[in-house]
Design a protein around this motif. Structure first.
Motif, short mmCIF file in Angstrom:
data_model
loop_
_atom_site.label_atom_id
_atom_site.label_comp_id
_atom_site.label_asym_id
_atom_site.label_seq_id
_atom_site.Cartn_x
_atom_site.Cartn_y
_atom_site.Cartn_z
N SER A 63 -41.24 36.20 -51.87
CA SER A 63 -40.53 36.54 -53.11
C SER A 63 -40.48 38.04 -53.34
O SER A 63 -41.19 38.82 -52.69
N GLN A 64 -39.65 38.46 -54.29
CA GLN A 64 -39.57 39.87 -54.66
C GLN A 64 -40.91 40.38 -55.19
O GLN A 64 -41.29 41.53 -54.95
N THR A 65 -41.62 39.52 -55.90
CA THR A 65 -42.95 39.90 -56.41
C THR A 65 -43.91 40.17 -55.27
O THR A 65 -44.67 41.15 -55.29
N MET A 67 -43.05 41.05 -52.26
CA MET A 67 -42.59 42.27 -51.59
C MET A 67 -43.09 43.52 -52.31
O MET A 67 -43.55 44.47 -51.67
N ALA A 68 -43.02 43.50 -53.63
CA ALA A 68 -43.49 44.65 -54.42
C ALA A 68 -44.99 44.84 -54.24
O ALA A 68 -45.49 45.97 -54.12
N GLN A 172 -39.18 44.90 -44.99
CA GLN A 172 -38.29 45.48 -46.00
C GLN A 172 -37.76 46.84 -45.54
O GLN A 172 -36.57 47.14 -45.67
#
Length: 428
Positions: A63-65, A67-68, A172
């Motif tokens: 998820s984007q979370t 990835m961050a 990424q």
């Protein structure tokens, strides 16, 4: 390590055999996984992830979370190192771009060749005991440079169901479009068939264990291309008394620590030097965090003494190493006459580790002797060549009669007629 002194040529095949299971022994397991994934998609992948990896996942997609969080957890120093490697790899692979080839083969007959990207590619990144984020650089960078539209990445989750943060960060950074927490045979099957979650791809890339290797080969039966049969890592070093025994031992161990099924080989024309290397291996291996893995790999490995360079070279070409280090006085002889190797490292100050990470060459290479007929991954691996032709009125008149005669000789009348009709129309 097993030692051999001037082995007979009849013994070479047995001595140089890789410590791998045969395709036939593994294929039934692979076939069963592929069958289940083809029929049950994501449900089957979840079941096999639980069975093989011991992890129960509610979802596969990173998820984007996540990835961050990965971006925040990778140190600045490591990010800087990755950036240096990325820059070198991009430079070397960008230099591999070629212009289109255009030629008028005869008046009015124009032919040309252009390269187009493979639209959808799947990258397999080994995880397990060593999450190989460096392989992302080696695969995603040329994929991005080639212009691939969809770059899908699969890598096995850890015991908590997560991917290593550096894998996620590097993916990424290099332009991967989808990242999935799936490993092993089920990852290859998912990218081969496509599921509700995982896109179907046109070509698969990346190294893996014996099961992944066989799964990739199995995928070729189902219309998906692969980069090469890439299995457990291997290294052959040819060295004489001019080499540094400590350096050679460190290179051999650098590959031995990859996995218990890795293989390293030293070929030398100096028996005393070979003994020095053996002593260094015993000393250095004790200091390695992964010494248990390295020790098992060393059991599969070889120290081979031969009397002269010519015999050594013939043995090396018979083996066809994935990684090949040349540390000898007569290095030009070996470099000029080695026909079978994935990637070559020359001299005392060129460790194989440099190519694994940051020099610029690609580390995704053919193993198990496939260096005799396969290249390592390069920019062209992510592209396909398409040919074009345009023939004018003058051109069809120049080439037409030759085509008619050849088609008629092969008994293909419709082929001939396709030309004859045009020629007749031009006469009117």
């Amino acid at each position: 390590m097993k030692k051999y002194k001037n082995p007979k040529r009849t013994e070479w095949a047995e001595i140089l055999a890789r410590p791998t299971q045969s395709f036939d022994a593994i294929e039934p397991i692979v076939a069963e996984v592929f069958k289940e994934v083809s029929q049950n998609g994501d449900k089957a992948i979840k079941a096999f992830t639980k069975k093989f990896d011991g992890v129960e996942l509610s979802h596969f997609t990173v998820s984007q979370t996540e990835m961050a969080a990965a971006d925040a957890s990778v140190s600045k120093e490591l990010k800087a190192a990755i950036q240096i490697a990325k820059s070198n790899i991009e430079s070397f692979h960008r230099a591999q771009k070629t212009t289109e080839v255009v030629l008028e083969t005869m008046p009015g007959v124009k032919c040309w060749q252009e390269k187009r990207p493979i639209q959808k590619v799947g990258l397999y990144i080994p995880g397990g005991t060593a999450p190989l984020f460096s392989t992302i650089l080696m695969l995603a960078i040329p994929a991005k440079l080639a212009g691939c539209e969809e770059i899908v990445l699969c890598s096995p989750p850890d015991e908590n169901g997560n991917l290593d943060a550096t894998i996620v960060y590097t993916a990424q950074l290099c332009g991967v479009t989808r990242i999935f927490k799936i490993g092993g045979i089920q990852a290859i099957a998912g990218m081969t068939y496509g599921t509700d979650t995982i896109p179907k791809v046109y070509k698969l890339f990346g190294p893996g264990n014996q099961y992944v290797t066989v799964a990739k080969q199995y995928a070729t039966k189902l219309g998906v291309a692969i980069d090469m049969p890439a299995g457990p890592s291997e290294l052959l070093v040819v060295a004489d008394e001019t080499a540094n025994a400590a350096f050679v031992a460190s290179d051999l161990l650098s590959q031995a620590e990859h996995g218990v099924d890795s293989q390293v080989v030293l070929v030398s024309t100096s028996a005393p030097f070979m003994e020095q290397v053996e002593i260094e291996i015993e000393r250095q291996i004790q200091e390695l965090p992964r010494k248990d893995i390295a020790k098992k790999a060393i059991e599969n490995s070889r120290l081979i003494y031969v009397e002269d360079d010519k015999t050594a070279l013939e043995l090396i070409n018979a083996y066809g190493p994935e990684h090949y280090i040349v540390c000898v006085e007569n290095e030009d002889f070996y470099i000029d006459n080695t026909m079978n190797a994935g990637s070559v490292f020359i001299g005392n100050y060129t460790p194989e580790s440099a190519g694994d990470y940051a020099s610029g060459t690609n580390h995704t290479l053919p193993t198990n002797g496939y260096a005799k007929q396969y290249s390592g991954v390069n920019l062209d691996s992510f592209m396909k060549s398409m040919t074009f032709q345009k023939i004018s009125k003058e051109g069809i008149q120049n080439i037409g009669r030759s085509v008619e005669l050849m088609a008629e000789a092969e008994g293909l009348q419709a082929h001939k007629n396709a030309v004859t009709l045009r020629l007749k129309e031009l006469k009117n």
